[in-house]
Design a protein around this motif. Structure first.
Motif, PDB file in Angstrom:
ATOM      1  N   SER A 167      -3.473  15.993  -1.347  1.00 26.33           N
ATOM      2  CA  SER A 167      -3.399  14.862  -2.267  1.00 26.33           C
ATOM      3  C   SER A 167      -4.033  13.609  -1.674  1.00 26.33           C
ATOM      4  N   PRO A 168      -4.975  12.987  -2.382  1.00 29.35           N
ATOM      5  CA  PRO A 168      -5.556  11.723  -1.897  1.00 29.35           C
ATOM      6  C   PRO A 168      -4.496  10.643  -1.696  1.00 29.35           C
ATOM      7  N   ALA A 169      -3.530  10.564  -2.625  1.00 27.81           N
ATOM      8  CA  ALA A 169      -2.471   9.559  -2.498  1.00 27.81           C
ATOM      9  C   ALA A 169      -1.575   9.865  -1.304  1.00 27.81           C
ATOM     10  N   GLY A 170      -1.316  11.146  -1.066  1.00 32.94           N
ATOM     11  CA  GLY A 170      -0.502  11.528   0.083  1.00 32.94           C
ATOM     12  C   GLY A 170      -1.188  11.183   1.389  1.00 32.94           C
ATOM     13  N   ILE A 171      -2.488  11.419   1.442  1.00 34.70           N
ATOM     14  CA  ILE A 171      -3.263  11.089   2.641  1.00 34.70           C
ATOM     15  C   ILE A 171      -3.228   9.586   2.889  1.00 34.70           C
ATOM     16  N   LYS A 172      -3.418   8.821   1.819  1.00 33.81           N
ATOM     17  CA  LYS A 172      -3.431   7.362   1.946  1.00 33.81           C
ATOM     18  C   LYS A 172      -2.079   6.838   2.428  1.00 33.81           C
ATOM     19  N   THR A 173      -1.003   7.390   1.897  1.00 33.03           N
ATOM     20  CA  THR A 173       0.329   6.930   2.282  1.00 33.03           C
ATOM     21  C   THR A 173       0.636   7.278   3.737  1.00 33.03           C
ATOM     22  N   ALA A 174       0.295   8.492   4.136  1.00 35.73           N
ATOM     23  CA  ALA A 174       0.521   8.899   5.528  1.00 35.73           C
ATOM     24  C   ALA A 174      -0.286   8.022   6.479  1.00 35.73           C
ATOM     25  N   ALA A 175      -1.517   7.721   6.093  1.00 37.69           N
ATOM     26  CA  ALA A 175      -2.374   6.882   6.936  1.00 37.69           C
ATOM     27  C   ALA A 175      -1.860   5.450   7.012  1.00 37.69           C
ATOM     28  N   ALA A 215       0.830  -1.208   0.000  1.00 33.22           N
ATOM     29  CA  ALA A 215       0.000   0.000   0.000  1.00 33.22           C
ATOM     30  C   ALA A 215       0.862   1.255   0.000  1.00 33.22           C
ATOM     31  N   MET A 216       1.972   1.219   0.744  1.00 34.67           N
ATOM     32  CA  MET A 216       2.870   2.371   0.779  1.00 34.67           C
ATOM     33  C   MET A 216       3.481   2.611  -0.594  1.00 34.67           C
ATOM     34  N   GLN A 217       3.902   1.542  -1.261  1.00 32.77           N
ATOM     35  CA  GLN A 217       4.495   1.669  -2.590  1.00 32.77           C
ATOM     36  C   GLN A 217       3.484   2.222  -3.589  1.00 32.77           C
ATOM     37  N   ALA A 218       2.272   1.684  -3.541  1.00 35.03           N
ATOM     38  CA  ALA A 218       1.231   2.154  -4.460  1.00 35.03           C
ATOM     39  C   ALA A 218       0.898   3.617  -4.194  1.00 35.03           C
ATOM     40  N   GLY A 219       0.829   3.984  -2.919  1.00 37.66           N
ATOM     41  CA  GLY A 219       0.500   5.360  -2.565  1.00 37.66           C
ATOM     42  C   GLY A 219       1.549   6.350  -3.032  1.00 37.66           C
ATOM     43  N   THR A 220       2.821   5.999  -2.856  1.00 41.99           N
ATOM     44  CA  THR A 220       3.881   6.922  -3.273  1.00 41.99           C
ATOM     45  C   THR A 220       3.929   7.051  -4.797  1.00 41.99           C
ATOM     46  N   GLU A 221       3.666   5.965  -5.510  1.00 41.46           N
ATOM     47  CA  GLU A 221       3.647   6.036  -6.971  1.00 41.46           C
ATOM     48  C   GLU A 221       2.493   6.918  -7.455  1.00 41.46           C
ATOM     49  N   GLU A 222       1.345   6.786  -6.821  1.00 41.79           N
ATOM     50  CA  GLU A 222       0.198   7.627  -7.177  1.00 41.79           C
ATOM     51  C   GLU A 222       0.496   9.095  -6.880  1.00 41.79           C
ATOM     52  N   ALA A 245       6.797  11.487  15.076  1.00 41.18           N
ATOM     53  CA  ALA A 245       6.574  10.983  13.722  1.00 41.18           C
ATOM     54  C   ALA A 245       5.138  10.509  13.535  1.00 41.18           C
ATOM     55  N   ALA A 246       4.639   9.712  14.481  1.00 38.62           N
ATOM     56  CA  ALA A 246       3.282   9.180  14.363  1.00 38.62           C
ATOM     57  C   ALA A 246       2.252  10.302  14.315  1.00 38.62           C
ATOM     58  N   GLN A 247       2.419  11.289  15.175  1.00 32.87           N
ATOM     59  CA  GLN A 247       1.458  12.390  15.214  1.00 32.87           C
ATOM     60  C   GLN A 247       1.577  13.281  13.979  1.00 32.87           C
ATOM     61  N   THR A 248       2.780  13.392  13.430  1.00 31.99           N
ATOM     62  CA  THR A 248       2.955  14.178  12.209  1.00 31.99           C
ATOM     63  C   THR A 248       2.221  13.524  11.049  1.00 31.99           C
ATOM     64  N   TYR A 249       2.292  12.209  10.957  1.00 30.04           N
ATOM     65  CA  TYR A 249       1.555  11.504   9.903  1.00 30.04           C
ATOM     66  C   TYR A 249       0.051  11.653  10.110  1.00 30.04           C
ATOM     67  N   SER A 250      -0.377  11.596  11.355  1.00 31.66           N
ATOM     68  CA  SER A 250      -1.797  11.789  11.638  1.00 31.66           C
ATOM     69  C   SER A 250      -2.231  13.198  11.250  1.00 31.66           C
ATOM     70  N   PHE A 251      -1.391  14.175  11.556  1.00 33.50           N
ATOM     71  CA  PHE A 251      -1.650  15.565  11.172  1.00 33.50           C
ATOM     72  C   PHE A 251      -1.745  15.689   9.649  1.00 33.50           C
ATOM     73  N   ALA A 252      -0.851  14.974   8.951  1.00 27.48           N
ATOM     74  CA  ALA A 252      -0.812  15.061   7.490  1.00 27.48           C
ATOM     75  C   ALA A 252      -2.096  14.553   6.848  1.00 27.48           C
ATOM     76  N   THR A 253      -2.736  13.574   7.463  1.00 19.60           N
ATOM     77  CA  THR A 253      -3.952  13.012   6.859  1.00 19.60           C
ATOM     78  C   THR A 253      -5.088  14.024   6.780  1.00 19.60           C
ATOM     79  N   THR A 254      -5.004  15.093   7.565  1.00 19.87           N
ATOM     80  CA  THR A 254      -6.055  16.113   7.525  1.00 19.87           C
ATOM     81  C   THR A 254      -5.564  17.443   6.955  1.00 19.87           C
ATOM     82  N   HIS A 255      -4.276  17.522   6.604  1.00 18.71           N
ATOM     83  CA  HIS A 255      -3.744  18.784   6.099  1.00 18.71           C
ATOM     84  C   HIS A 255      -3.097  18.660   4.713  1.00 18.71           C
ATOM     85  N   VAL A 256      -2.954  17.442   4.218  1.00 19.50           N
ATOM     86  CA  VAL A 256      -2.431  17.233   2.869  1.00 19.50           C
ATOM     87  C   VAL A 256      -3.612  17.191   1.906  1.00 19.50           C
TER      88      VAL A 256
END
Length: 258
Positions: free
Chosen positions: A210-218, A34-41, A197-208
């Protein structure tokens, strides 16, 4: 994640720590597709946005040129006032700023675990149970994999890869590492980085955006949270699962120095 303290000593057996570390690695491996697919998207999204932006700028440039050609020939030329040199703009903007931040945070964790392992080998941390070293190596490798994936997004989008730890808090982190003299001290410092790091990724899911960026962070956030949970056990703190990660320790893009 809220916790309940027990005491300052390690409160987990090597057997249990090895089991949790194995579970952590299994969970990490499960996220890789999922991470690989998300970063490619995400790379494709950024490339598409760049093409549209260039097209818009070309249109603006053509309009400006046409306007200049119609200007009166007798008009006096305008001269720009002398000014101070302008700072070079960052190549990381928009969602890519968050991607660059993610790489820097992952690199910071890799550096911290690597430094701790070197200190342990040099005997500066006292007795280090083998299971603790196994956890540190496993977590470090997972952070390196995350950094590599995010850097692939940057280079795929035509931006330079993040090297080292270009963060304003890096000097303080290095200073804290230099003062650590025990496994408990290392675990507490590592915990602060993992929670960041964990909280930064959580923050990113609501502030990024890009759908792919949100998916990868999540996808990555739970792995970082699992690192933190295990460190809580190492420290004798028993994690209580929260519905949502808090965001008070999340890093902001302004922490970047590039």
């Amino acid at each position: 994640m809220s916790t309940r303290r027990q005491d300052e000593d390690l409160h987990i057996s090597e057997h249990d720590l090895l089991r949790l570390t194995a579970d952590m690695e299994e969970a990490h491996q499960a996220t890789l597709p999922a991470m690989q697919a998300g970063t490619e998207e995400l790379v494709e999204e950024v490339r598409t946005a760049d093409v549209r932006r260039r097209g818009f700028l070309v249109g603006i440039g053509a309009a400006a040129a046409a306007f200049a050609l119609t200007a009166r020939s007798g008009e006096a030329p305008a001269y720009a006032a002398e000014s101070s040199p302008v700072a070079k703009p960052s190549p990381y903007t928009g969602d890519l700023k968050v991607v660059a931040l993610a790489v820097a945070l992952e690199n910071q964790a890799v550096m911290a675990y690597g430094a701790a392992l070197k200190a342990a080998k040099a005997g500066r941390l006292g007795t280090v149970p083998p299971a603790v070293a196994t956890f540190a190596v496993t977590a470090m490798n997972q952070h390196a994999a995350h950094a590599k994936a995010w850097n692939a997004v940057l280079t795929g989008a035509g931006r330079p890869a993040i090297k080292g730890v270009p963060l304003t808090n890096q000097a303080a982190t290095l200073k804290a590492l230099g003062k650590v003299t025990s496994v408990t001290g290392v675990a507490r410092l590592a915990l602060s980085l993992e929670e960041q790091a964990a909280q930064t990724y959580s923050f990113a899911t609501t502030h990024v955006t890009s759908p792919a960026g949100i998916k990868t962070a999540a996808t990555i956030a739970p792995v970082e949270a699992q690192h933190a949970a295990i460190l809580h056990f190492v420290l004798g703190e028993y994690p209580v699962q929260d519905t949502f990660l808090p965001l008070d320790k999340a890093a902001k893009p302004t922490l970047l120095t590039v």
